[in-house]
Scaffold this motif. Structure first.
Motif, PDB file in Angstrom:
ATOM      1  N   LEU A 102      -2.931  -3.064  11.114  1.00 34.71           N
ATOM      2  CA  LEU A 102      -3.030  -1.622  10.925  1.00 34.71           C
ATOM      3  C   LEU A 102      -3.975  -1.269   9.786  1.00 34.71           C
ATOM      4  CD1 LEU A 102       0.797  -0.800  11.085  1.00 34.71           C
ATOM      5  CD2 LEU A 102      -0.828  -0.918  12.988  1.00 34.71           C
ATOM      6  N   GLU A 104      -3.489   1.219   7.910  1.00 32.65           N
ATOM      7  CA  GLU A 104      -2.656   2.168   7.171  1.00 32.65           C
ATOM      8  C   GLU A 104      -1.520   1.394   6.510  1.00 32.65           C
ATOM      9  OE1 GLU A 104      -0.195   4.815   9.517  1.00 32.65           O
ATOM     10  OE2 GLU A 104      -0.603   3.634  11.310  1.00 32.65           O
ATOM     11  N   PHE A 105      -0.903   2.008   5.519  1.00 38.44           N
ATOM     12  CA  PHE A 105       0.190   1.373   4.787  1.00 38.44           C
ATOM     13  C   PHE A 105       1.481   1.639   5.539  1.00 38.44           C
ATOM     14  CE2 PHE A 105       3.024   1.352   0.829  1.00 38.44           C
ATOM     15  CZ  PHE A 105       3.172  -0.025   0.883  1.00 38.44           C
ATOM     16  N   SER A 106       1.787   0.758   6.498  1.00 37.72           N
ATOM     17  CA  SER A 106       2.943   0.971   7.354  1.00 37.72           C
ATOM     18  C   SER A 106       3.438  -0.351   7.915  1.00 37.72           C
ATOM     19  CB  SER A 106       2.567   1.913   8.515  1.00 37.72           C
ATOM     20  OG  SER A 106       3.644   2.105   9.401  1.00 37.72           O
ATOM     21  N   PHE A 107       4.752  -0.447   8.082  1.00 39.43           N
ATOM     22  CA  PHE A 107       5.378  -1.587   8.739  1.00 39.43           C
ATOM     23  C   PHE A 107       6.305  -1.021   9.822  1.00 39.43           C
ATOM     24  CE2 PHE A 107       4.547  -2.807   4.373  1.00 39.43           C
ATOM     25  CZ  PHE A 107       3.986  -4.072   4.488  1.00 39.43           C
ATOM     26  N   PHE A 108       6.263  -1.583  11.023  1.00 40.54           N
ATOM     27  CA  PHE A 108       7.146  -1.081  12.063  1.00 40.54           C
ATOM     28  C   PHE A 108       7.345  -2.138  13.139  1.00 40.54           C
ATOM     29  CE2 PHE A 108       2.955  -0.043  13.712  1.00 40.54           C
ATOM     30  CZ  PHE A 108       3.059  -0.335  15.073  1.00 40.54           C
ATOM     31  N   PRO A 140      -0.019  -3.794   7.628  1.00 40.65           N
ATOM     32  CA  PRO A 140      -1.375  -3.510   7.160  1.00 40.65           C
ATOM     33  C   PRO A 140      -2.291  -4.728   7.283  1.00 40.65           C
ATOM     34  CG  PRO A 140       0.244  -2.657   5.612  1.00 40.65           C
ATOM     35  CD  PRO A 140       0.990  -3.522   6.588  1.00 40.65           C
ATOM     36  N   GLU A 156      11.768  -5.844   9.559  1.00 41.72           N
ATOM     37  CA  GLU A 156      11.409  -5.533  10.945  1.00 41.72           C
ATOM     38  C   GLU A 156      11.952  -6.588  11.904  1.00 41.72           C
ATOM     39  OE1 GLU A 156      10.329  -2.668  11.479  1.00 41.72           O
ATOM     40  OE2 GLU A 156       9.802  -2.188   9.396  1.00 41.72           O
ATOM     41  N   ILE A 221       7.993   1.021  -2.087  1.00 42.17           N
ATOM     42  CA  ILE A 221       7.444   1.837  -1.004  1.00 42.17           C
ATOM     43  C   ILE A 221       8.053   3.237  -0.971  1.00 42.17           C
ATOM     44  CG2 ILE A 221       7.268   2.051   1.516  1.00 42.17           C
ATOM     45  CD1 ILE A 221       7.250  -1.047   1.605  1.00 42.17           C
ATOM     46  N   HIS A 225      13.364   8.296  -1.736  1.00 42.41           N
ATOM     47  CA  HIS A 225      13.665   8.909  -0.441  1.00 42.41           C
ATOM     48  C   HIS A 225      15.154   9.255  -0.328  1.00 42.41           C
ATOM     49  CE1 HIS A 225       9.961   7.867   2.201  1.00 42.41           C
ATOM     50  NE2 HIS A 225       9.614   8.258   0.994  1.00 42.41           N
TER      51      HIS A 225
END
Length: 354
Positions: A102, A104-108, A140, A156, A221, A225
């Motif tokens: 990716l 982008e700064f993302s994990f999924f 990423p 994940e 991260i 939240h």
């Protein structure tokens, strides 16, 4: 741009991937069989409803990024190697661990299953009993050679195990959620509880292999939240993992452990042992990993060593020319090579035993 035109394009893309020199044979086979299924749809389009063709096209598009990102020159190879070891403790079948690169700064985790759809929907296609299990993880691209920053991938992987065995869903049957709040639909309240339990299970699963590194990465991260319909508050997530790692009673841990036991016959247990890597990394050399427990534990050890040096430097990182980027890159590189060396030694042992 019609589905059939797109499938012609995708068939050629998958054909190119199947011939890549940087692919594991299992991924080459996956790509070849996907080409066969795609060609079947193209040749027999009149036999399938438009909706089936469109869904098939969407599946083929979606999985492309994961297959392409799994070439050895694109994938976080060392981290995938450790993920596969962790997964073998839970699923005996062969599993392909794929990774989308990716920007982008993302994990999924992508749970859509192309071959499950093929087996259920393409009735006239000869599947040859092929039904691969594929872990589709996004991370990423910039982190592919930075295993310390790939700690969230263990979270994940926990989602994949949960999805495979339906652990969080089963927990709702064993331990139903509290009474639905006034003014909220019961199904919506159940969905919130399911998503929160899924996140807690993935957190706990990751901590079995990376210890406190999971909490440390979460706090890096998403430190502030609050609770949302899809995720519990960060402070709550950290608290539950901390209770688990310190053997303190926690109701959420207990209900997930009960569901896991019912579904798999197993419990979540810590599998890591944090190695003392300081002497090796202080000399800017790799650490010799002794066993699987240290292999898992080196992610926590690497995380702590790196951040200790960034906060309060000691030799050899005190030179004025050594900035934080050099420290980060060098430490990640040493951890990556330590994992690679362990994998190479293991492969040699396997060859010798044969």
């Amino acid at each position: 741009m019609t589905p059939l035109v797109n499938l012609h394009i995708l068939a050629r893309r998958y054909t190119q991937l199947s011939k890549s020199a940087y692919f594991d044979p299992a991924f080459k086979d996956f790509a070849r069989r996907t080409v066969d299924a795609t060609q079947h749809v193209l040749d027999n389009a009149r036999n399938y409803p438009d909706g089936v063709i469109r869904q098939f096209e969407q599946h083929v598009w979606r999985v492309m990024q994961f297959v392409r990102g799994s070439r050895s020159n694109d994938a976080p190879h060392e981290t995938q190697y450790v993920l596969r070891k962790a997964l073998k403790e839970w699923i005996l079948e062969e599993v392909l661990v794929s990774s989308a690169s990716l920007e982008e700064f993302s994990f999924f985790l992508n749970t859509a299953d192309l071959w499950d759809f093929i087996n259920k929907s393409l009735n006239d296609f000869n599947k040859q009993k092929y039904k691969p299990l594929v872990v589709q993880i996004g991370a990423p691209e910039a982190f592919k050679h930075r295993p310390i920053f790939c700690v969230p991938l263990f979270h994940e992987l926990g989602h994949f195990v949960d999805h495979h065995y339906k652990i969080s869903e089963f927990s709702l049957l064993q331990t139903p959620p509290a009474q639905t709040p006034d003014g909220m639909h019961q199904d919506y309240w159940r969905a919130i509880n399911l998503r929160h339990r899924m996140e807690h299970f993935a957190d706990l699963f990751g901590s079995c292999y990376c210890g406190e590194a999971g909490n440390k990465s979460l706090l890096a991260i998403a430190p502030d939240h609050s609770a949302s319909p899809t995720h519990p508050a960060t402070i709550r997530r950290v608290e539950i993992v901390d209770d688990f790692l310190n053997n303190r009673q926690n109701d959420m841990v207990d209900l997930l452990q009960a569901a896991l036991k019912a579904r798999t016959g197993k419990y979540l247990l810590t599998r890591f042992k944090k190695p003392n890597i300081s002497s090796a990394l202080d000399d800017v050399v790799t650490y010799k990993i002794n066993d699987d427990a240290e292999l898992f534990g080196i992610f926590l050890a690497g995380w702590e060593y790196l951040h200790d040096q960034l906060e309060e430097r000691t030799a050899p990182w005190i030179d004025a020319k050594v900035d934080s980027y050099i420290i980060e890159k060098t430490v990640n590189d040493l951890i990556e090579k330590s994992i690679r060396n362990f994998e190479i030694r293991e492969r040699w042992k396997d060859v010798a035993s044969d």
